[in-house]
Design an enzyme around this catalytic site. Structure first.
Site, PDB file in Angstrom:
ATOM      1  N   GLN A 122      -3.416   3.220   4.880  1.00 20.81           N
ATOM      2  CA  GLN A 122      -4.072   2.145   4.137  1.00 20.81           C
ATOM      3  C   GLN A 122      -3.798   0.779   4.765  1.00 20.81           C
ATOM      4  OE1 GLN A 122      -2.290   2.991   0.322  1.00 20.81           O
ATOM      5  NE2 GLN A 122      -4.094   4.102  -0.353  1.00 20.81           N
TER       6      GLN A 122
ATOM      7  N   THR B 136       0.869  -1.172   0.000  1.00 24.96           N
ATOM      8  CA  THR B 136       0.000   0.000   0.000  1.00 24.96           C
ATOM      9  C   THR B 136       0.906   1.221   0.000  1.00 24.96           C
ATOM     10  OG1 THR B 136      -0.177   0.015   2.413  1.00 24.96           O
ATOM     11  CG2 THR B 136      -1.948  -1.077   1.189  1.00 24.96           C
ATOM     12  N   SER B 137       0.346   2.349  -0.409  1.00 28.25           N
ATOM     13  CA  SER B 137       1.149   3.558  -0.550  1.00 28.25           C
ATOM     14  C   SER B 137       1.399   4.277   0.763  1.00 28.25           C
ATOM     15  CB  SER B 137       0.461   4.530  -1.521  1.00 28.25           C
ATOM     16  OG  SER B 137       0.358   3.942  -2.786  1.00 28.25           O
ATOM     17  N   THR B 138       0.452   4.223   1.668  1.00 26.49           N
ATOM     18  CA  THR B 138       0.583   4.996   2.897  1.00 26.49           C
ATOM     19  C   THR B 138       0.235   4.158   4.118  1.00 26.49           C
ATOM     20  OG1 THR B 138      -1.711   5.741   2.862  1.00 26.49           O
ATOM     21  CG2 THR B 138      -0.109   7.117   1.693  1.00 26.49           C
TER      22      THR B 138
END
Length: 187
Positions: free
Chosen positions: A13, A8-10
């Site tokens: 998330q 996931t990007s962050t």
């Protein structure tokens, strides 16, 4: 062996990462690599997964966008896997490069995905330009500046810039700028 990769990007998330890990385990992945990092940042877990896989293995991801940032990047990953005799399975697309049809479908879908991303970015730029022209565009709210006092307090406690960044969910560069501004103001 089935080898799973989840991303996931962050940090916000977390549920998305947990869902990917759950799905990969349910598919029978014996080894999992996972990380929470932007697609444009260095991805150590992906590199570790690519290093780990051996001939006859299959690298499994839940979605194509969790793996590759562009068609070129996807091509590089596929080339690396092919050289090692490793297949790639993308669950939500039903694609498995262990078959000739799977290889074809992946290339077609990768091209469509990149086209859609480029179209989305173009629409975004047009929308921003229009909003700026109408005086409605304010830009992204500066998150690190709002936490400047907290950054300074944590630094005063002896916490490292990296630890502060992780604790506050901001970039290390933002911490550095906040602390540099403080030092410049007191000098």
């Amino acid at each position: 062996m089935l080898v799973g990769y989840a991303r996931t990007s962050t940090l916000e998330q977390e549920a998305g990462l947990e869902a990917q890990v759950r799905d990969l385990k349910a598919l029978g992945c014996e080894k999992l690599f996972q990380e929470q990092v932007s697609s444009v940042a260095p991805r150590d877990a992906l590199e570790a997964a690519l290093e780990f896989v051996r001939s006859g293995d299959t690298l499994v991801v839940t979605k194509l966008d969790r793996l590759a940032r562009s068609v070129t990047h996807m091509g590089t990953i596929i080339e690396t896997l092919e050289k090692k005799g490793v297949a790639l399975r993308i669950v939500n697309l039903g694609v498995d490069t262990g078959t000739p049809t799977g290889k074809l479908m992946l290339n077609v879908l990768g091209g469509v995905a990149q086209f859609e991303r480029e179209m989305m970015l173009e629409r975004q730029r047009e929308g921003i330009a229009k909003a700026k022209g109408e005086g409605r565009y304010k830009g992204r709210k500066p998150t690190a500046r709002a936490k400047a006092d907290e950054i300074k307090a944590l630094s005063a406690q002896g916490m490292s810039m990296n630890a502060i960044a992780l604790k506050l969910g901001i970039g290390k560069g933002s911490v550095h700028r906040a602390l540099s501004t403080t030092k410049a103001a007191t000098a």
